[in-house]
Motif scaffolding. Sequence first.
Motif, PDB file in Angstrom:
ATOM      1  N   VAL A 114       0.923  -1.285  -0.066  1.00 24.80           N
ATOM      2  CA  VAL A 114       0.160   0.050  -0.232  1.00 24.80           C
ATOM      3  C   VAL A 114       0.868   1.030   0.016  1.00 24.80           C
ATOM      4  O   VAL A 114       0.479   2.125  -0.649  1.00 24.80           O
ATOM      5  CB  VAL A 114      -0.811  -0.022   1.267  1.00 24.80           C
ATOM      6  CG1 VAL A 114      -1.752   1.382   1.331  1.00 24.80           C
ATOM      7  CG2 VAL A 114      -1.728  -1.251   0.909  1.00 24.80           C
ATOM      8  N   GLN A 115       1.912   1.288   0.897  1.00 24.06           N
ATOM      9  CA  GLN A 115       2.784   2.367   0.949  1.00 24.06           C
ATOM     10  C   GLN A 115       3.475   2.777  -0.455  1.00 24.06           C
ATOM     11  O   GLN A 115       3.648   3.774  -0.945  1.00 24.06           O
ATOM     12  CB  GLN A 115       3.793   2.128   2.224  1.00 24.06           C
ATOM     13  CG  GLN A 115       4.528   3.640   2.704  1.00 24.06           C
ATOM     14  CD  GLN A 115       5.393   3.424   3.624  1.00 24.06           C
ATOM     15  OE1 GLN A 115       5.888   2.195   4.006  1.00 24.06           O
ATOM     16  NE2 GLN A 115       5.802   4.488   4.313  1.00 24.06           N
ATOM     17  N   ALA A 116       3.999   1.633  -1.010  1.00 25.98           N
ATOM     18  CA  ALA A 116       4.724   1.721  -2.085  1.00 25.98           C
ATOM     19  C   ALA A 116       3.921   2.294  -3.422  1.00 25.98           C
ATOM     20  O   ALA A 116       4.161   3.023  -4.046  1.00 25.98           O
ATOM     21  CB  ALA A 116       5.267   0.376  -2.697  1.00 25.98           C
ATOM     22  N   ALA A 117       2.892   1.705  -3.542  1.00 27.01           N
ATOM     23  CA  ALA A 117       1.835   2.060  -4.693  1.00 27.01           C
ATOM     24  C   ALA A 117       1.348   3.507  -4.273  1.00 27.01           C
ATOM     25  O   ALA A 117       1.356   4.337  -5.441  1.00 27.01           O
ATOM     26  CB  ALA A 117       0.564   1.332  -4.520  1.00 27.01           C
ATOM     27  N   ALA A 118       1.312   4.057  -3.121  1.00 27.88           N
ATOM     28  CA  ALA A 118       1.123   5.393  -3.017  1.00 27.88           C
ATOM     29  C   ALA A 118       2.174   6.337  -3.118  1.00 27.88           C
ATOM     30  O   ALA A 118       2.114   7.653  -3.539  1.00 27.88           O
ATOM     31  CB  ALA A 118       0.357   5.493  -1.369  1.00 27.88           C
ATOM     32  N   ASP A 191      11.216   4.258  -9.116  1.00 24.19           N
ATOM     33  CA  ASP A 191      11.600   5.623  -8.152  1.00 24.19           C
ATOM     34  C   ASP A 191      11.113   5.131  -6.755  1.00 24.19           C
ATOM     35  O   ASP A 191      11.259   5.832  -5.764  1.00 24.19           O
ATOM     36  CB  ASP A 191      10.776   6.654  -8.889  1.00 24.19           C
ATOM     37  CG  ASP A 191       9.205   6.426  -8.557  1.00 24.19           C
ATOM     38  OD1 ASP A 191       8.752   5.502  -8.073  1.00 24.19           O
ATOM     39  OD2 ASP A 191       8.609   7.645  -8.882  1.00 24.19           O
ATOM     40  N   THR A 192      10.649   3.775  -6.815  1.00 22.91           N
ATOM     41  CA  THR A 192      10.233   3.165  -5.143  1.00 22.91           C
ATOM     42  C   THR A 192      10.655   1.807  -5.086  1.00 22.91           C
ATOM     43  O   THR A 192      10.351   1.210  -6.156  1.00 22.91           O
ATOM     44  CB  THR A 192       8.791   3.322  -4.990  1.00 22.91           C
ATOM     45  OG1 THR A 192       8.182   4.787  -5.502  1.00 22.91           O
ATOM     46  CG2 THR A 192       8.440   2.959  -3.735  1.00 22.91           C
ATOM     47  N   VAL A 193      11.194   1.482  -4.206  1.00 28.40           N
ATOM     48  CA  VAL A 193      11.712   0.206  -3.956  1.00 28.40           C
ATOM     49  C   VAL A 193      11.209  -0.360  -2.517  1.00 28.40           C
ATOM     50  O   VAL A 193      11.535   0.169  -1.485  1.00 28.40           O
ATOM     51  CB  VAL A 193      13.197   0.062  -3.998  1.00 28.40           C
ATOM     52  CG1 VAL A 193      13.843  -1.538  -3.663  1.00 28.40           C
ATOM     53  CG2 VAL A 193      13.813   0.449  -5.413  1.00 28.40           C
ATOM     54  N   VAL A 194      10.394  -1.554  -2.549  1.00 28.01           N
ATOM     55  CA  VAL A 194      10.120  -2.213  -1.571  1.00 28.01           C
ATOM     56  C   VAL A 194      11.382  -3.032  -0.829  1.00 28.01           C
ATOM     57  O   VAL A 194      11.867  -3.827  -1.487  1.00 28.01           O
ATOM     58  CB  VAL A 194       9.011  -3.212  -1.560  1.00 28.01           C
ATOM     59  CG1 VAL A 194       8.482  -3.856  -0.350  1.00 28.01           C
ATOM     60  CG2 VAL A 194       7.743  -2.121  -2.154  1.00 28.01           C
ATOM     61  N   LEU A 195      11.698  -2.988   0.286  1.00 24.84           N
ATOM     62  CA  LEU A 195      12.707  -3.767   0.760  1.00 24.84           C
ATOM     63  C   LEU A 195      11.818  -5.111   1.594  1.00 24.84           C
ATOM     64  O   LEU A 195      11.488  -4.925   2.535  1.00 24.84           O
ATOM     65  CB  LEU A 195      13.323  -3.240   1.864  1.00 24.84           C
ATOM     66  CG  LEU A 195      13.947  -1.590   1.632  1.00 24.84           C
ATOM     67  CD1 LEU A 195      15.111  -1.235   2.922  1.00 24.84           C
ATOM     68  CD2 LEU A 195      14.842  -1.968   0.342  1.00 24.84           C
ATOM     69  N   GLY A 196      11.501  -6.049   0.640  1.00 27.14           N
ATOM     70  CA  GLY A 196      10.785  -7.011   0.841  1.00 27.14           C
ATOM     71  C   GLY A 196      11.428  -8.082   1.940  1.00 27.14           C
ATOM     72  O   GLY A 196      11.135  -9.385   1.694  1.00 27.14           O
ATOM     73  N   THR A 217      12.813   4.209  -0.751  1.00 26.33           N
ATOM     74  CA  THR A 217      12.812   2.983  -0.102  1.00 26.33           C
ATOM     75  C   THR A 217      11.737   2.535   0.820  1.00 26.33           C
ATOM     76  O   THR A 217      11.400   3.722   1.837  1.00 26.33           O
ATOM     77  CB  THR A 217      14.205   2.634   0.408  1.00 26.33           C
ATOM     78  OG1 THR A 217      14.590   3.481   1.500  1.00 26.33           O
ATOM     79  CG2 THR A 217      15.187   2.274  -0.481  1.00 26.33           C
ATOM     80  N   ILE A 218      10.995   1.577   0.741  1.00 28.82           N
ATOM     81  CA  ILE A 218       9.671   1.347   1.512  1.00 28.82           C
ATOM     82  C   ILE A 218       9.961   0.086   2.365  1.00 28.82           C
ATOM     83  O   ILE A 218      10.542  -1.104   2.250  1.00 28.82           O
ATOM     84  CB  ILE A 218       8.610   0.942   0.846  1.00 28.82           C
ATOM     85  CG1 ILE A 218       8.281   2.140  -0.249  1.00 28.82           C
ATOM     86  CG2 ILE A 218       7.298   0.754   1.662  1.00 28.82           C
ATOM     87  CD1 ILE A 218       8.035   3.408   0.504  1.00 28.82           C
ATOM     88  N   THR A 219       9.962   0.251   3.793  1.00 27.82           N
ATOM     89  CA  THR A 219       9.904  -0.724   4.740  1.00 27.82           C
ATOM     90  C   THR A 219       8.506  -0.970   5.429  1.00 27.82           C
ATOM     91  O   THR A 219       7.559  -0.097   5.451  1.00 27.82           O
ATOM     92  CB  THR A 219      10.891  -0.454   5.889  1.00 27.82           C
ATOM     93  OG1 THR A 219      10.599   0.465   6.506  1.00 27.82           O
ATOM     94  CG2 THR A 219      12.372  -0.195   5.346  1.00 27.82           C
ATOM     95  N   SER A 220       8.403  -2.224   6.131  1.00 32.40           N
ATOM     96  CA  SER A 220       7.053  -2.481   6.294  1.00 32.40           C
ATOM     97  C   SER A 220       6.674  -2.273   7.902  1.00 32.40           C
ATOM     98  O   SER A 220       5.664  -2.087   8.441  1.00 32.40           O
ATOM     99  CB  SER A 220       6.658  -3.868   6.231  1.00 32.40           C
ATOM    100  OG  SER A 220       7.805  -4.614   6.891  1.00 32.40           O
ATOM    101  N   GLY A 221       7.878  -1.703   8.758  1.00 32.48           N
ATOM    102  CA  GLY A 221       7.673  -1.859  10.094  1.00 32.48           C
ATOM    103  C   GLY A 221       6.512  -0.886  10.756  1.00 32.48           C
ATOM    104  O   GLY A 221       5.697  -1.152  11.352  1.00 32.48           O
ATOM    105  N   LEU A 222       6.915   0.503  10.212  1.00 32.88           N
ATOM    106  CA  LEU A 222       6.042   1.408  10.836  1.00 32.88           C
ATOM    107  C   LEU A 222       4.538   1.430  10.063  1.00 32.88           C
ATOM    108  O   LEU A 222       3.508   1.377  11.129  1.00 32.88           O
ATOM    109  CB  LEU A 222       6.538   2.896  10.264  1.00 32.88           C
ATOM    110  CG  LEU A 222       5.732   4.147  10.754  1.00 32.88           C
ATOM    111  CD1 LEU A 222       5.633   4.097  12.666  1.00 32.88           C
ATOM    112  CD2 LEU A 222       6.299   5.405  10.390  1.00 32.88           C
ATOM    113  N   PRO A 223       4.458   1.288   8.997  1.00 37.10           N
ATOM    114  CA  PRO A 223       2.829   1.023   8.698  1.00 37.10           C
ATOM    115  C   PRO A 223       2.007  -0.200   9.259  1.00 37.10           C
ATOM    116  O   PRO A 223       1.112  -0.212   9.508  1.00 37.10           O
ATOM    117  CB  PRO A 223       2.801   0.713   7.021  1.00 37.10           C
ATOM    118  CG  PRO A 223       4.521   0.623   6.574  1.00 37.10           C
ATOM    119  CD  PRO A 223       5.053   1.179   7.671  1.00 37.10           C
ATOM    120  N   LEU A 224       3.071  -1.283   9.512  1.00 34.24           N
ATOM    121  CA  LEU A 224       2.387  -2.488  10.115  1.00 34.24           C
ATOM    122  C   LEU A 224       1.990  -2.119  11.544  1.00 34.24           C
ATOM    123  O   LEU A 224       0.924  -2.536  11.918  1.00 34.24           O
ATOM    124  CB  LEU A 224       3.508  -3.693  10.067  1.00 34.24           C
ATOM    125  CG  LEU A 224       2.858  -4.915  10.682  1.00 34.24           C
ATOM    126  CD1 LEU A 224       1.415  -5.386  10.393  1.00 34.24           C
ATOM    127  CD2 LEU A 224       4.016  -6.054  10.429  1.00 34.24           C
TER     128      LEU A 224
END
Length: 285
Positions: A114-118, A191-196, A217-224
């Motif tokens: 969700v964060q990456a798409a936005a 222009d956006t990379v998910v750290l999966g 770069t997008i990480t999942s910790g904070l949105p989760l």
Amino acid sequence: MPLPASSDPRDRPIAVFDSGVGGLTVLHELLVQLPQEDFVYLADAARFPYGDKTLEQLEAFSLQIAEELLARRAKLLVVACNSATAAALPALRSRMLQTTLGIDVLGVVQPAAVQAAAATRNGRVGLLATPASVASGAYDQAIAQVDPFVELTSVPCPELATMIERRPEFDEEVVDTVRAYCAPLREAGVDTVVLGSTHYPLVRPLLQRILGRGVQTITSGLPLARQVEHVLEVRDLASRRTTEGGYRFLTTGEPEAFRALGTRFLQMPMADVEHVELRTEVPTR
């Protein structure tokens, strides 16, 4: 840190698990965002890494872990592992809904997607993840559900999580490996990379340097962590205490090795770590 015994479901701990110490980057955000909650973290270090396992193996491992965490009276289950989330989230949700409390299960894939798409400006998103996560197609599906016009370029990184976990210092081999994994993303113009992987935030500065400052770069910790907070409020399971909660650690591996390494990932004090043996049988669904 011991956790109190209570009959009130709101006083039960939030359970978090990963294949190793990477999920501690998620636990760190949870401890910061929800300081009044209790947590129990399980690392399946004996079977690390998860990224080279089959989806069937990962589902079986995850269900075994869920049974252990149910025995620890968890009120919510957080899968702080991309590979396990991709392989086992539906099975885990089915199992946890059978419990008396009807426990919710949250994973790391959907919040990051969700964060990456936005965040993307040109509609091109990259993914760095384990082979298991890439093969599952979980991120493809999650991002497509948010925005079907986003183009995803996925790069499997079979060695990176192990390198991060087992090398206290990053040498030229690590740099060269990261550079090779980033090359297809640079070529794709993302222009956006998910750290999966929850291990990858530990090399985020290196990744940012190689990808360029124009790439987010997008990480999942904070949105989760924010999603966990929302679910607790909706389910009336948020702790009512005003003081800090406790947190404890379990591992299927060697406790002292986990504690020594885990401090670097958690960035907070770690108390004693308990060794656990997981049951090999899980309830049929």
